[in-house]
Design a protein around this motif. Sequence first.
Motif, mmCIF file in Angstrom:
data_model
loop_
_atom_site.group_PDB
_atom_site.id
_atom_site.type_symbol
_atom_site.label_atom_id
_atom_site.label_comp_id
_atom_site.label_asym_id
_atom_site.label_seq_id
_atom_site.Cartn_x
_atom_site.Cartn_y
_atom_site.Cartn_z
ATOM 1 N N GLY A 295 0.754 -0.698 -0.094
ATOM 2 C CA GLY A 295 -0.055 -0.067 0.045
ATOM 3 C C GLY A 295 1.026 1.564 -0.296
ATOM 4 N N ALA A 296 2.074 1.354 1.174
ATOM 5 C CA ALA A 296 2.580 2.325 0.974
ATOM 6 C C ALA A 296 3.506 2.203 -0.535
ATOM 7 N N ALA A 297 3.982 1.747 -0.839
ATOM 8 C CA ALA A 297 4.617 1.400 -2.515
ATOM 9 C C ALA A 297 3.712 2.309 -3.159
ATOM 10 N N VAL A 298 2.062 2.265 -3.730
ATOM 11 C CA VAL A 298 1.505 2.149 -4.177
ATOM 12 C C VAL A 298 1.044 3.821 -4.523
ATOM 13 N N GLY A 299 1.639 4.079 -3.304
ATOM 14 C CA GLY A 299 1.501 5.225 -2.329
ATOM 15 C C GLY A 299 3.061 6.318 -2.784
ATOM 16 N N ASN A 300 4.038 5.752 -2.636
ATOM 17 C CA ASN A 300 4.740 6.081 -3.315
ATOM 18 C C ASN A 300 5.151 6.298 -4.974
ATOM 19 N N LEU A 301 4.275 6.065 -5.717
ATOM 20 C CA LEU A 301 4.455 5.951 -7.091
ATOM 21 C C LEU A 301 2.921 7.070 -7.687
ATOM 22 N N LEU A 302 2.338 7.830 -6.666
ATOM 23 C CA LEU A 302 1.910 8.572 -6.756
ATOM 24 C C LEU A 302 2.432 9.499 -6.701
ATOM 25 N N VAL A 303 3.039 9.683 -5.636
ATOM 26 C CA VAL A 303 3.935 10.708 -5.234
ATOM 27 C C VAL A 303 5.070 10.872 -6.274
ATOM 28 N N VAL A 304 5.403 10.347 -6.716
ATOM 29 C CA VAL A 304 6.267 10.377 -8.152
ATOM 30 C C VAL A 304 6.144 10.663 -8.927
ATOM 31 N N ALA A 305 5.091 10.238 -9.222
ATOM 32 C CA ALA A 305 4.384 11.010 -10.767
ATOM 33 C C ALA A 305 3.751 12.571 -10.627
ATOM 34 N N ALA A 306 3.015 12.793 -9.599
ATOM 35 C CA ALA A 306 3.123 14.158 -8.484
ATOM 36 C C ALA A 306 5.168 14.966 -9.036
ATOM 37 N N LEU A 307 5.831 14.402 -8.362
ATOM 38 C CA LEU A 307 6.968 14.719 -8.262
ATOM 39 C C LEU A 307 7.330 15.178 -10.148
ATOM 40 N N VAL A 308 7.593 14.233 -10.692
ATOM 41 C CA VAL A 308 7.902 14.632 -12.222
ATOM 42 C C VAL A 308 7.072 15.806 -12.939
ATOM 43 N N PHE A 309 5.702 15.361 -12.359
ATOM 44 C CA PHE A 309 5.295 16.837 -13.325
ATOM 45 C C PHE A 309 5.505 18.150 -12.821
ATOM 46 N N GLY A 310 5.763 18.176 -11.429
ATOM 47 C CA GLY A 310 6.181 19.478 -11.369
ATOM 48 C C GLY A 310 7.261 19.258 -11.337
ATOM 49 N N LEU A 311 8.624 18.613 -11.306
ATOM 50 C CA LEU A 311 9.871 19.278 -12.017
ATOM 51 C C LEU A 311 10.001 19.869 -13.156
ATOM 52 N N VAL A 312 8.557 18.669 -14.692
ATOM 53 C CA VAL A 312 8.157 19.354 -15.745
ATOM 54 C C VAL A 312 8.681 20.948 -16.054
ATOM 55 N N TYR A 313 7.040 21.382 -15.141
ATOM 56 C CA TYR A 313 6.489 23.031 -14.843
ATOM 57 C C TYR A 313 7.673 23.425 -14.779
ATOM 58 N N VAL A 314 8.295 23.199 -13.310
ATOM 59 C CA VAL A 314 9.583 24.127 -13.233
ATOM 60 C C VAL A 314 10.632 23.932 -14.461
ATOM 61 N N ARG A 315 10.320 23.193 -15.302
ATOM 62 C CA ARG A 315 11.203 23.425 -16.345
ATOM 63 C C ARG A 315 11.031 24.140 -17.581
ATOM 64 N N VAL A 316 9.898 24.132 -17.483
ATOM 65 C CA VAL A 316 8.898 24.681 -18.723
ATOM 66 C C VAL A 316 9.101 26.287 -18.538
ATOM 67 N N GLN A 317 8.683 26.586 -16.942
ATOM 68 C CA GLN A 317 8.669 27.965 -16.203
ATOM 69 C C GLN A 317 10.402 28.625 -16.711
ATOM 70 N N ARG A 318 11.289 27.700 -15.905
ATOM 71 C CA ARG A 318 12.277 28.650 -16.414
ATOM 72 C C ARG A 318 13.003 28.510 -17.905
ATOM 73 N N LYS A 319 12.899 27.669 -18.935
ATOM 74 C CA LYS A 319 13.169 27.621 -20.480
ATOM 75 C C LYS A 319 12.504 29.733 -20.835
ATOM 76 N N GLN A 320 10.897 29.404 -20.014
ATOM 77 C CA GLN A 320 10.119 30.896 -20.524
ATOM 78 C C GLN A 320 10.585 31.802 -20.252
ATOM 79 N N ALA A 321 11.245 32.069 -18.875
ATOM 80 C CA ALA A 321 11.592 33.042 -18.573
ATOM 81 C C ALA A 321 13.508 33.417 -18.936
ATOM 82 N N LEU A 322 13.980 32.818 -19.470
ATOM 83 C CA LEU A 322 15.094 32.637 -19.935
ATOM 84 C C LEU A 322 15.013 33.504 -21.361
ATOM 85 N N SER A 323 13.779 32.968 -21.917
ATOM 86 C CA SER A 323 13.896 32.931 -23.238
ATOM 87 C C SER A 323 12.797 34.479 -23.980
#
Length: 323
Positions: A295-323
């Motif tokens: 059960g904790a392993a499934v919960g951690n998969l959700l945490v990883v998914a949310a973390l990945v999308f959060g990092l993608v958002y930060v990377r996109v925002q950083r590229k837009q700020a530099l452009s």
Amino acid sequence: MSHTTKVPHRRPVRPASGAAPTAPPRARQRPTSPQWAAWGFLAPVTLYLVLFYAYPLYRNIDLSLRNYTVRSFVQGDAPFTGLANYRTVLDDPTFAPALLHTVVFTSVCLVFQYAIGLALAVFFNQHFRLSATLRALFLVPWLLPLIVSASTWSWMLNSDSGVVNTVLHAVGVGPVNWLTEPGWSLTSVIIANIWIGVPFNLVVLHSGLQSIPASLYEAAALDGANAWQRFWRITFPLLRPVSAITLLLGLVYTLKVFDIIWIMTKGGPADSSTTFATWSYQLGFGNLLPAFGPGAAVGNLLVVAALVFGLVYVRVQRKQALS
């Protein structure tokens, strides 16, 4: 007659050739008053993050790496199993349907919540009479407790006495088993979650529309642009930063939706509406012999998914700020 003794004048000692001059020891700097104030304001936030985020995340990771049972929680002697719980989750026949339902549930809810919220935000941005009152009424689904909203939708979609089937019967359509038929259970919880999430998108996107200068629309109207061209060339591009954070927050919220699904269908029937959130609860607390590690392993998969999308958002925002 008094005699004064002259103290011989001492010449400063020069360092030997090649040796660097030694600097006098500096006094130890102490934090100034503004620094103490900054640490004072930072301490409660840090304590809150450690107690309610860092420590629970650490405990969840520890749960997923050990073979915890009810006895292990009392005695604290759970053996370390490494990634065995994750392999158990991946080999479980429920994993593929739960993953598919999570992706479908999250994607459909995000698309419809954003589209309906954006349409309502543009509509209420016209500042007509009673626009503020109607906008406040649209916040009711967001303000209600989730248990009330889910229970209301369960009553409305009831196969025998629900108001939805009553309306369908009045127009000549047969009854639909919204909550008890595998083909409709996931659709039912998606509809309920869209209804609950639209007000959040409306509020955030409407606030973003307020920051767009009205002079841009006036200039576009003078150039002969119609309503659709003004929306596509002005509103939508300038609303991208607000749209990005709205979709990210909606994604994180939708990934962890549990109470709506559990109250309405409990993930059934036959796991037809089971997502990672409900599956994690079923593994950890829904059986007589709880599987805390998987059960904790499934919960951690959700945490990883949310973390990945959060990092993608930060990377996109950083590229837009530099452009």
